[in-house]
Design an enzyme around this catalytic site. Structure first.
Site, PDB file in Angstrom:
ATOM      1  N   ASN A  10       0.799  -1.236   0.000  1.00 49.29           N
ATOM      2  CA  ASN A  10       0.000   0.000   0.000  1.00 49.29           C
ATOM      3  C   ASN A  10       0.831   1.285   0.000  1.00 49.29           C
ATOM      4  O   ASN A  10       0.292   2.363   0.275  1.00 49.29           O
ATOM      5  CB  ASN A  10      -0.996   0.069   1.181  1.00 49.29           C
ATOM      6  N   GLY A  34       6.732  -0.650  -2.378  1.00 50.12           N
ATOM      7  CA  GLY A  34       6.299  -2.042  -2.326  1.00 50.12           C
ATOM      8  C   GLY A  34       4.901  -2.241  -2.878  1.00 50.12           C
ATOM      9  O   GLY A  34       4.203  -3.184  -2.491  1.00 50.12           O
ATOM     10  N   ASP A  35       4.458  -1.354  -3.759  1.00 50.95           N
ATOM     11  CA  ASP A  35       3.130  -1.509  -4.364  1.00 50.95           C
ATOM     12  C   ASP A  35       3.151  -0.776  -5.708  1.00 50.95           C
ATOM     13  O   ASP A  35       4.240  -0.580  -6.261  1.00 50.95           O
ATOM     14  CB  ASP A  35       2.047  -0.989  -3.394  1.00 50.95           C
ATOM     15  N   ASP A  36       1.990  -0.371  -6.225  1.00 52.93           N
ATOM     16  CA  ASP A  36       1.976   0.243  -7.543  1.00 52.93           C
ATOM     17  C   ASP A  36       2.905   1.472  -7.600  1.00 52.93           C
ATOM     18  O   ASP A  36       2.847   2.341  -6.733  1.00 52.93           O
ATOM     19  CB  ASP A  36       0.542   0.647  -7.920  1.00 52.93           C
TER      20      ASP A  36
END
Ligand SMILES: *[C@@H]1O[C@H](CO)[C@@H](O)[C@H](O)[C@H]1NC(C)=O
Ligand SMILES: *[C@@H]1O[C@H](CO)[C@@H](O)[C@H](O)[C@H]1NC(C)=O
Ligand SMILES: *[C@@H]1O[C@H](CO)[C@@H](O)[C@H](O)[C@H]1NC(C)=O
Ligand SMILES: *[C@@H]1O[C@H](CO)[C@@H](O)[C@H](O)[C@H]1NC(C)=O
Ligand SMILES: *[C@@H]1O[C@H](CO)[C@@H](O)[C@H](O)[C@H]1NC(C)=O
Ligand SMILES: *[C@@H]1O[C@H](CO)[C@@H](O)[C@H](O)[C@H]1NC(C)=O
Ligand SMILES: *[C@@H]1O[C@H](CO)[C@@H](O)[C@H](O)[C@H]1NC(C)=O
Ligand SMILES: *[C@@H]1O[C@H](CO)[C@@H](O)[C@H](O)[C@H]1NC(C)=O
Ligand SMILES: *[C@@H]1O[C@H](CO)[C@@H](O)[C@H](O)[C@H]1NC(C)=O
Ligand SMILES: *[C@@H]1O[C@H](CO)[C@@H](O)[C@H](O)[C@H]1NC(C)=O
Ligand SMILES: *[C@@H]1O[C@H](CO)[C@@H](O)[C@H](O)[C@H]1NC(C)=O
Ligand SMILES: *[C@@H]1O[C@H](CO)[C@@H](O)[C@H](O)[C@H]1NC(C)=O
Length: 416
Positions: free
Chosen positions: A205, A227-229
């Site tokens: 997130n 650690g996400d988009d």
């Protein structure tokens, strides 16, 4: 210690105590300058005063030093303002406070520590002005759980037009670094984002930026480690241009997720990304929708949305060591832990081109394209001839209409 040294030490301490002060605002013509406190107190009141005093045809200097941000900020309706960020904004780690006080995105039940907006704004971090969200406490608190309620987006840019955000550093964001909503004609360039966990907790997130209900947004010269988009387009994003960016560790460019609100029409159209470097990311770029089945409710559940994602063009990518492949299409997103339903969405994906990609993937397949049975995808054009892989050269497809490449087999289920 001799008497002289003792005296000067005492004088020095006295001096320290006597000048200790809260954050201060100095107004000089149309320039408001905020200096940080040196007694550790909350600098938010001084910053908010600057935005109130210099909200139009003015410059706000947030000076060198560290500003303690202990209160939510809403600075909207600015008009022809330059924000000159020279210092570091350091968000406090009182999880209870932030979860209770966050300002709404008005979508997905998400909240923010700072909602910012206006027109004809230049927000200049000069390459060193920094947002430090002290996100480690949030990574440890969430410990891999998705979309923990009240975990704040560092900055929402809302209702903003004809503006530029440049040279800003964002480290250790609490949650998504930025959301852009209800905005148009923005350029965000030379932006550095780095959310890296130093514990076993993941940085799930920590999206770099997500766009909603926005048109004509350009992202240029971004470095995103997360650690996400890396950069994501969500509901009602159009004419999005991404150029000259480098992404580390995250998921790559995400078109979606979308289609989370039952029977609600949403779209994403005309997204172009070019000259992108992706290193150790999951994909270089991917497209994701919710299934056609409604399970639970947002932010972690939902589905059944209608609409389309079209005219997505990715070109001139250099990639290294991507874990799952170059790209995927999935229409399988559903409530945590639910599986299946990939054929149920009516959300229509079309005209997706990905060409001129050089580099390596460390495994997986080149592409896995799972379009819904209820919405087969036309106009998919991939050229991954120059990608080197230790895995298979699979291009797995389901419900792709007349691909201009050879599908090697059916797509596999991918829940994210
Ligand atoms: C914008 O504000 C500056 C002062 O910061 C002023 O000099 C300029 O005239 C303003 N522009 C317009 C279009 O009002
Ligand atoms: C954290 O915030 C809560 C809610 O605002 C408040 O009651 C509490 O005193 C704060 N804790 C600290 C250590 O400031
Ligand atoms: C944008 O402006 C609209 C209309 O004033 C308002 O309803 C909405 O809450 C604003 N968006 C955000 C995120 O504050
Ligand atoms: C929405 O967020 C609020 C607090 O931010 C939380 O109390 C509530 O449980 C959340 N609702 C859902 C459906 O997650
Ligand atoms: C798009 O936004 C940019 C500012 O980033 C602006 O210069 C340009 O004119 C806008 N394009 C259109 C078609 O409005
Ligand atoms: C991101 O931050 C981590 C931890 O501080 C650091 O090791 C890494 O080099 C940074 N990445 C970039 C691209 O600056
Ligand atoms: C699509 O977006 C690009 C910017 O990436 C813009 O130049 C172009 O005009 C847009 N196309 C349409 C049809 O709006
Ligand atoms: C989803 O929307 C459809 C169409 O309006 C409706 O028939 C259905 O009951 C809705 N499902 C849920 C769970 O709300
Ligand atoms: C989508 O691409 C087609 C073909 O390139 C073009 O005719 C159309 O204007 C584009 N639409 C948008 C919204 O960019
Ligand atoms: C390649 O990615 C894997 C994770 O998939 C990681 O463990 C490894 O360190 C990466 N290799 C390099 C050279 O960064
Ligand atoms: C392929 O595997 C070999 C041996 O494990 C490794 O040295 C090489 O870096 C890998 N190449 C890619 C593209 O992952
Ligand atoms: C490649 O495709 C074949 C046939 O569909 C499948 O058996 C195999 O598991 C695939 N490999 C990967 C890595 O997806």
């Amino acid at each position: 210690m001799n008497l002289l040294a003792l005296l000067s030490t005492a004088q020095f301490l006295y001096l320290l105590v006597s000048v200790a002060h809260a954050g201060t605002l100095t107004k000089n013509g149309d320039v408001c300058t905020v200096s940080p406190s040196d007694d550790g107190s909350d600098d938010t009141p001084a910053i908010l005063s600057a935005f109130a005093e210099c909200s139009q045809d003015a410059t706000i200097v947030i000076d060198k030093g560290t500003f303690n941000i202990e209160t939510v900020m809403e600075t909207v309706g600015l008009q022809n303002v330059t924000v000159d960020l020279r210092g570091t904004l350091l968000w406090s780690t009182n999880i209870t406070y932030w979860r209770g006080a966050g300002l709404p995105l008005n979508y997905l039940n998400m909240t923010s520590a700072w909602v910012f907006g206006g027109s004809d704004i230049t927000f200049n971090g000069n390459g060193y002005g920094t947002f430090d969200g002290q996100g480690q406490v949030w990574y440890d608190f969430a410990d891999g759980a998705g979309n923990v309620a009240g975990r704040p987006i560092s900055l929402i840019i809302a209702n903003t037009t004809n503006s530029r955000f440049t040279g800003i550093r964002f480290v250790q964001s609490q949650f998504w670094t930025m959301a852009i909503t209800q905005s148009e004609n923005l350029l965000l360039d030379h932006i550095y984002v780095n959310s890296t966990s130093n514990s076993s907790a993941s940085t799930l997130n920590t999206d770099g930026v997500d766009t909603f209900f926005s048109n004509n947004i350009t992202f240029r010269y971004w470095s995103v480690t997360n650690g996400d988009d890396s950069i994501s387009q969500k509901a009602n994003s159009s004419n999005i241009l991404i150029q000259d960016c480098v992404f580390y560790n995250g998921n790559g460019i995400a078109v979606g997720s979308i289609g989370q609100y039952n029977d609600t029409y949403e779209f994403i159209t005309n997204v172009t990304a070019e000259r992108v470097v992706a290193i150790n990311t999951v994909w270089a770029g991917y497209i994701k929708t919710w299934t056609g089945e409604v399970e639970g409710y947002p932010p972690n559940g939902g589905g059944g949305g209608i609409g389309y994602a079209s005219n997505i063009t990715f070109r001139d990518f250099a990639i290294a060591n991507l874990t799952n492949g170059v790209t995927e299409i999935t229409q399988c997103i559903s409530y945590n832990g639910d599986t299946g339903g990939c054929g149920t969405s009516t959300f229509a994906i079309s005209d997706y081109t990905f060409e001129s990609v050089f580099g390596t993937i460390s495994g997986g397949s080149l592409a896995n394209l799972y379009c819904s049975n209820n919405a087969p995808c036309p106009g998919i054009d991939l050229d991954f001839a120059n990608v080197v892989t230790n895995g298979t050269r699979n291009l797995t497809c389901s419900n792709v209409v007349n691909p201009d490449f050879e599908c090697t087999g059916p797509a596999y289920y991918s829940p994210y």
